[in-house]
Design a protein around this motif. Structure first.
Motif, PDB file in Angstrom:
ATOM      1  N   THR A   6       0.831  -1.210   0.000  1.00  0.00           N
ATOM      2  CA  THR A   6       0.000   0.000   0.000  1.00  0.00           C
ATOM      3  C   THR A   6       0.859   1.251   0.000  1.00  0.00           C
ATOM      4  OG1 THR A   6      -1.635  -1.226   1.299  1.00  0.00           O
ATOM      5  CG2 THR A   6      -1.929   1.156   1.131  1.00  0.00           C
ATOM      6  N   THR A   7       1.920   1.242   0.809  1.00  0.00           N
ATOM      7  CA  THR A   7       2.818   2.405   0.884  1.00  0.00           C
ATOM      8  C   THR A   7       3.537   2.628  -0.446  1.00  0.00           C
ATOM      9  OG1 THR A   7       3.166   2.056   3.251  1.00  0.00           O
ATOM     10  CG2 THR A   7       4.795   3.393   2.099  1.00  0.00           C
ATOM     11  N   LEU A   8       4.018   1.523  -1.049  1.00  0.00           N
ATOM     12  CA  LEU A   8       4.702   1.633  -2.340  1.00  0.00           C
ATOM     13  C   LEU A   8       3.763   2.151  -3.429  1.00  0.00           C
ATOM     14  CD1 LEU A   8       6.817  -1.659  -2.370  1.00  0.00           C
ATOM     15  CD2 LEU A   8       7.704   0.661  -2.294  1.00  0.00           C
ATOM     16  N   VAL A   9       2.554   1.577  -3.496  1.00  0.00           N
ATOM     17  CA  VAL A   9       1.601   1.984  -4.526  1.00  0.00           C
ATOM     18  C   VAL A   9       1.216   3.453  -4.356  1.00  0.00           C
ATOM     19  CG1 VAL A   9      -0.743   1.658  -5.406  1.00  0.00           C
ATOM     20  CG2 VAL A   9       0.688  -0.327  -4.923  1.00  0.00           C
ATOM     21  N   ALA A  10       0.866   3.844  -3.124  1.00  0.00           N
ATOM     22  CA  ALA A  10       0.475   5.232  -2.870  1.00  0.00           C
ATOM     23  C   ALA A  10       1.621   6.186  -3.186  1.00  0.00           C
ATOM     24  CB  ALA A  10       0.038   5.394  -1.414  1.00  0.00           C
ATOM     25  N   GLY A  11       2.825   5.793  -2.771  1.00  0.00           N
ATOM     26  CA  GLY A  11       3.982   6.659  -3.006  1.00  0.00           C
ATOM     27  C   GLY A  11       4.279   6.846  -4.474  1.00  0.00           C
ATOM     28  N   PHE A  12       4.347   5.728  -5.213  1.00  0.00           N
ATOM     29  CA  PHE A  12       4.696   5.810  -6.633  1.00  0.00           C
ATOM     30  C   PHE A  12       3.607   6.482  -7.468  1.00  0.00           C
ATOM     31  CE2 PHE A  12       7.768   2.143  -5.989  1.00  0.00           C
ATOM     32  CZ  PHE A  12       8.889   2.937  -6.198  1.00  0.00           C
ATOM     33  N   VAL A  13       2.344   6.127  -7.211  1.00  0.00           N
ATOM     34  CA  VAL A  13       1.256   6.687  -8.023  1.00  0.00           C
ATOM     35  C   VAL A  13       1.135   8.188  -7.816  1.00  0.00           C
ATOM     36  CG1 VAL A  13      -1.244   6.708  -8.381  1.00  0.00           C
ATOM     37  CG2 VAL A  13      -0.048   4.530  -8.169  1.00  0.00           C
ATOM     38  N   PRO A  29      17.636   3.107 -12.983  1.00  0.00           N
ATOM     39  CA  PRO A  29      16.196   2.947 -12.708  1.00  0.00           C
ATOM     40  C   PRO A  29      15.899   2.682 -11.237  1.00  0.00           C
ATOM     41  CG  PRO A  29      16.816   1.723 -14.677  1.00  0.00           C
ATOM     42  CD  PRO A  29      18.086   2.178 -14.043  1.00  0.00           C
ATOM     43  N   LEU A  30      16.700   1.805 -10.607  1.00  0.00           N
ATOM     44  CA  LEU A  30      16.467   1.492  -9.197  1.00  0.00           C
ATOM     45  C   LEU A  30      16.811   2.686  -8.318  1.00  0.00           C
ATOM     46  CD1 LEU A  30      15.439  -1.009  -7.719  1.00  0.00           C
ATOM     47  CD2 LEU A  30      17.807  -1.579  -7.193  1.00  0.00           C
ATOM     48  N   ARG A  31      17.896   3.384  -8.653  1.00  0.00           N
ATOM     49  CA  ARG A  31      18.256   4.584  -7.884  1.00  0.00           C
ATOM     50  C   ARG A  31      17.159   5.631  -7.977  1.00  0.00           C
ATOM     51  NH1 ARG A  31      22.693   7.323  -9.873  1.00  0.00           N
ATOM     52  NH2 ARG A  31      23.134   5.949 -11.631  1.00  0.00           N
ATOM     53  N   ASP A  32      16.613   5.820  -9.179  1.00  0.00           N
ATOM     54  CA  ASP A  32      15.534   6.788  -9.364  1.00  0.00           C
ATOM     55  C   ASP A  32      14.293   6.396  -8.563  1.00  0.00           C
ATOM     56  OD1 ASP A  32      17.003   8.413 -10.972  1.00  0.00           O
ATOM     57  OD2 ASP A  32      16.142   7.731 -12.866  1.00  0.00           O
ATOM     58  N   ALA A  33      13.964   5.089  -8.585  1.00  0.00           N
ATOM     59  CA  ALA A  33      12.762   4.612  -7.892  1.00  0.00           C
ATOM     60  C   ALA A  33      12.870   4.857  -6.395  1.00  0.00           C
ATOM     61  CB  ALA A  33      12.540   3.131  -8.180  1.00  0.00           C
ATOM     62  N   PHE A  34      14.006   4.499  -5.807  1.00  0.00           N
ATOM     63  CA  PHE A  34      14.152   4.675  -4.366  1.00  0.00           C
ATOM     64  C   PHE A  34      14.391   6.140  -3.995  1.00  0.00           C
ATOM     65  CE2 PHE A  34      14.604   0.075  -4.225  1.00  0.00           C
ATOM     66  CZ  PHE A  34      13.943  -0.224  -3.044  1.00  0.00           C
ATOM     67  N   ALA A  35      14.953   6.909  -4.921  1.00  0.00           N
ATOM     68  CA  ALA A  35      15.074   8.347  -4.678  1.00  0.00           C
ATOM     69  C   ALA A  35      13.690   8.976  -4.576  1.00  0.00           C
ATOM     70  CB  ALA A  35      15.874   9.011  -5.794  1.00  0.00           C
ATOM     71  N   VAL A  36      12.762   8.514  -5.415  1.00  0.00           N
ATOM     72  CA  VAL A  36      11.378   8.993  -5.348  1.00  0.00           C
ATOM     73  C   VAL A  36      10.788   8.686  -3.978  1.00  0.00           C
ATOM     74  CG1 VAL A  36       9.040   8.598  -6.222  1.00  0.00           C
ATOM     75  CG2 VAL A  36      10.929   8.890  -7.821  1.00  0.00           C
ATOM     76  N   LEU A  37      10.997   7.449  -3.503  1.00  0.00           N
ATOM     77  CA  LEU A  37      10.482   7.073  -2.183  1.00  0.00           C
ATOM     78  C   LEU A  37      11.137   7.885  -1.072  1.00  0.00           C
ATOM     79  CD1 LEU A  37      10.294   3.184  -2.529  1.00  0.00           C
ATOM     80  CD2 LEU A  37       8.409   4.823  -2.580  1.00  0.00           C
ATOM     81  N   PHE A  38      12.411   8.231  -1.269  1.00  0.00           N
ATOM     82  CA  PHE A  38      13.091   9.073  -0.282  1.00  0.00           C
ATOM     83  C   PHE A  38      12.416  10.435  -0.181  1.00  0.00           C
ATOM     84  CE2 PHE A  38      16.324  12.506   0.073  1.00  0.00           C
ATOM     85  CZ  PHE A  38      16.613  12.374   1.432  1.00  0.00           C
ATOM     86  N   PHE A  39      12.155  11.073  -1.326  1.00  0.00           N
ATOM     87  CA  PHE A  39      11.521  12.387  -1.307  1.00  0.00           C
ATOM     88  C   PHE A  39      10.084  12.306  -0.786  1.00  0.00           C
ATOM     89  CE2 PHE A  39      14.738  13.187  -4.734  1.00  0.00           C
ATOM     90  CZ  PHE A  39      15.469  14.110  -4.015  1.00  0.00           C
TER      91      PHE A  39
END
Length: 584
Positions: free
Chosen positions: A8-15, A289-299
C-alpha cells in the motif's frame, strides 16, 4: 483481504509521486517538488490515507544509500581539481557563511547550539538534482562557469558527508548522554578509566573513517572492479545489474557494521571506487532505474514528515529561512566569485545555482531530529525552505539573466578605473558565444553526433551536401569544429535551437539520437516548420517506429532489423560462394 502496508505504501507513493511529478514538470519545475507534495498528502498532517511511516523511513534509508552511491559514481576528482582554486575556498567560505546565518536564526528561535548548527548546515548545501538540471537546461555544464558550479557542489557534498560522520559523535558528548556515543569509544573509555571527551570522540570517529577509507583504497579498489569485470564476462545483464546493487548496499551495510561509519559514507565510497572502473558508465546506467525509484520514495518519505500548517501558523520563520537560502547564500556566493575576479555572468550563474537546498538538507534534518539536537519545527522549516526555494529557482535564474547586463557594465566600468581594460575583457572570456541562425539552404540537418550520427555526417560530407549538426556534447562539438563542420550547440528538443537551423530551407533532417521521446518532439516540430522536409529517424522497437511515424517521420530505421539484414546478406554471400565451389 489481509493487510499489506508495504504494498500500500509503495503503490500510494509511486502513483501520487508520478501524478504530482508530472504536474510539476508541466510547470517547468523539478519533479522532486511533486514527489515532496505527494509525501505531504500521504503523511499524518493531511486528511485521508496515511502511509506507514516506519516502512517509508526504511525505504527512504535505501534511497539515501543509492543516492549517495550515485553521487560517488559521478564524483570527478579531475573536474574538481580543474577549478580547485575557486571551488574549494569558495564553497568552504559559502558553507561557513550560510551555516553562521542558520546558526544565528536557530539561536533566535531558542534552539541549542547543536540544533542551530545542524539547521545552518542544512541550509548551506544545494540540491545536486536541481543544480545539474538547471545547468543542463541552459547547456552550460561544460563551460567554465558550469565546471565551477559542479566543483563547488562536489566540495559541498564532501563537507556534508563529513558532517554526517561527525554529528552523531559530537551529539553523544555534547548532550551529556551515552545514547548516541559509539560503543567502541565507550569500551575504550572504560578500559582507560576516564572519559575521552569531545576531542577523543571526534578523534576516534575520524580514525574509524580513516580506517574505512584505507580499507577501501587498498582492498576495495581492487576487489570491487574485479567483481564487476568478472560478472560482465558472464554476459548476463541481469547479474551485472544485481552485482552493482549488491556492491552499493553491501559496502554501505558493511561499513556501518564493521567500521561504525554511516551507511551514506559507505555507499559514497563504493560509488567513488567504482567510478574509476572502465565499467562505471555501464554500472551507472544499469543502476539508474532502481536509484531513481528509491530516490522517489526518499523524497516522498521526507514530504510525509512535513506539517504544511506550520507555514500558516507562523509564516515569519519560513520567510526568514527562505531568505537565508535564496538571498543569503546567493549574495555570499556572488561576492566570493567576484573576489576571485570572475565575470558578473559567472558569479550570477553560481549564485542562482546555489539558491536552493535539497537531498543532503533532508538527510541532515532527519539526523538532527533523530539525535534530539533539533526540534521538529526546524525540520519543518528546512522542508518548507527546500520546496519554496526549488520552486523559486527558475525565477532566480530569470532575475539573474535580467540583472547581468547592468552588473557587467557596472563592474567593467569600476574595473576600468582601477585596472587595465584587458582585465575586464579577460573576466568575460568564459562567457559562451551567442549562436546565430545558419545561412545554409538546401542542407541536411543531423541531430546527434554519436555512433550513428557520426557515420551519417561523414556520408553527407562525402556526398558534398551542405551539412548542419545539432549536438550538446562539448567534446563532440569541438571535434566537429576542428573538422570544419557547422554546428549548433544544444538540445534539438528546444524550439530556440531548432529555430537556428533554418528548417524551412532544409531538405532533410536525420534524427540520430536514441531517445524516441525526444526524437518524437523533434520530428513534430520539424514537420510543423517544413511540411515538405524529409525526416529520417532511428528506433529500437516496432512501437517506437509507430510513435515516430505518427509525429511525421518519413523513414524510421530499426537498428536490430538492419543488423539482422546485414547478417542475412552475409549468409547469402557465404552460401553462394559455397555453391560456386561445389559446381567447379
Amino acid at each position: 483481504m489481509h493487510e499489506t502496508p508495504l504494498i500500500t505504501t509503495l503503490v500510494a507513493g509511486f502513483v501520487l509521486a508520478f501524478l504530482f511529478g508530472t504536474i510539476a514538470n508541466r510547470f517547468k519545475l523539478p519533479p522532486l517538488v511533486g514527489y515532496l507534495i505527494a509525501g505531504i498528502l500521504v503523511g499524518p498532517y493531511t486528511p485521508g490515507y496515511v502511509a506507514d511511516q516506519s516502512l517509508a523511513l526504511e525505504l527512504a534509508e535505501i534511497g539515501v544509500i543509492l543516492l549517495m552511491f550515485g553521487v560517488g559514481l559521478h564524483f570527478s576528482l579531475k573536474d574538481l581539481l580543474s577549478v580547485r582554486f575557486i571551488a574549494v575556498p569558495g564553497a568552504i567560505v559559502q558553507i561557513a557563511l550560510a551555516t553562521a546565518l542558520g546558526w544565528g536564526f536557530g539561536q533566535m528561535m531558542g534552539w541549542s547550539h547543536g540544533g542551530s548548527l545542524v539547521f545552518g548546515l542544512a541550509l548551506s548545501v544545494a540540491s545536486t538534482v536541481v543544480l545539474l538540471k538547471a545547468l543542463q537546461e541552459r547547456r552550460i555544464v561544460d563551460t567554465e562557469k558550469g565546471k565551477i558550479a559542479v566543483g563547488w557542489l562536489i566540495v559541498e557534498d564532501l563537507a556534508m558527508v563529513m558532517a554526517l560522520v561527525l554529528i552523531p559523535a559530537v551529539a553523544g558528548v555534547t548532550a551529556g548522554e551515552q545514547a548516541h556515543a559509539d560503543p567502541i569509544v565507550l569500551q575504550l573509555s572504560h578500559v582507560l578509566g576516564f572519559d575521552l571527551g569531545l576531542s577523543g570522540m571526534i578523534a576516534m570517529t575520524l580514525l574509524k573513517v580513516a580506517g574505512f577509507i584505507g580499507f577501501m583504497l587498498i582492498f576495495g579498489r581492487k576487489l570491487i572492479p574485479w567483481i564487476l569485470h568478472h560478472i560482465a564476462h558472464t554476459g548476463s545483464r541481469e547479474l551485472f545489474r544485481l552485482g552493482v546493487l549488491a556492491i552499493a548496499l553491501g559496502v554501505a551495510f558493511g561499513a556501518a557494521k564493521l567500521f561504525g561509519v554511516s551507511l551514506a559514507l559507505g555507499a559514497f565510497f563504493a560509488g567513488m571506487i567504482l567510478s574509476e572502473s572502465p565499467l562505471s558508465h555501464r554500472a551507472a546506467q544499469e543502476s539508474l532505474p532502481l536509484r531513481d525509484a528509491f530516490a522517489v520514495l526518499f523524497f516522498v518519505s521526507v514530504g510525509m514528515l512535513f506539517d504544511p500548517v506550520s507555514i500558516l501558523r507562523d509564516p515569519l520563520p519560513v520567510v526568514t529561512a527562505v531568505a537565508i537560502i535564496v538571498l543569503g547564500k546567493s549574495i555570499g556566493a556572488f561576492l566570493i566569485v567576484i573576489f576571485f575576479r570572475k565575470s558578473a555572468g559567472t558569479a550570477l550563474t553560481i549564485s542562482a545555482s546555489l539558491a536552493q537546498i535539497g537531498e543532503f538538507s533532508f538527510i541532515l534534518a532527519e539526523l538532527g531530529v533523530g539525535l534530539g539536537l533539533m526540534p521538529k519545527e526546524g525540520r519543518d522549516l528546512i522542508l518548507a525552505g527546500a520546496i519554496i526555494s526549488i520552486i523559486l529557482n527558475p525565477l532566480v535564474f530569470w532575475l539573474c539573466d535580467r540583472a547581468r547586463p547592468w552588473l557587467e557594465a557596472r563592474l567593467t566600468r569600476d574595473e576600468a578605473t582601477t585596472a587595465t581594460s584587458e582585465s575586464g575583457a579577460a573576466a568575460e572570456a568564459d562567457e559562451p558565444p551567442v549562436q546565430v541562425p545558419t545561412t545554409l539552404t538546401g542542407h541536411t540537418i543531423v541531430v546527434g553526433h554519436g555512433r550513428v550520427g557520426s557515420i551519417v555526417t561523414k556520408a553527407v560530407r562525402n556526398a558534398g551536401t551542405p551539412l548542419l549538426v545539432i549536438e550538446d556534447s562539448e567534446k563532440r562539438v569541438e571535434t566537429l569544429k576542428q573538422e570544419g563542420a557547422e554546428v549548433i550547440v544544444g538540445n534539438a528538443v528546444s524550439t530556440d535551437i531548432l529555430a537556428l537551423t533554418n528548417l524551412g530551407g532544409a531538405t532533410t533532417i536525420v534524427i540520430a539520437i536514441p531517445d524516441a521521446f525526444e526524437a518524437g518532439q523533434v520530428t513534430e516540430q520539424a514537420r510543423s516548420a517544413n511540411p515538405s522536409i524529409c525526416i529520417i529517424a532511428r528506433a529500437h522497437s516496432d512501437d517506437e517506429i509507430e510513435h515516430l511515424k505518427k509525429f511525421g517521420a518519413d523513414v524510421v530505421i530499426m537498428g536490430e532489423r538492419e543488423i539482422a539484414r546485414g547478417m542475412v546478406e552475409f549468409l547469402k554471400q557465404q552460401t553462394s560462394v559455397a555453391h560456386a565451389g561445389v559446381e567447379t
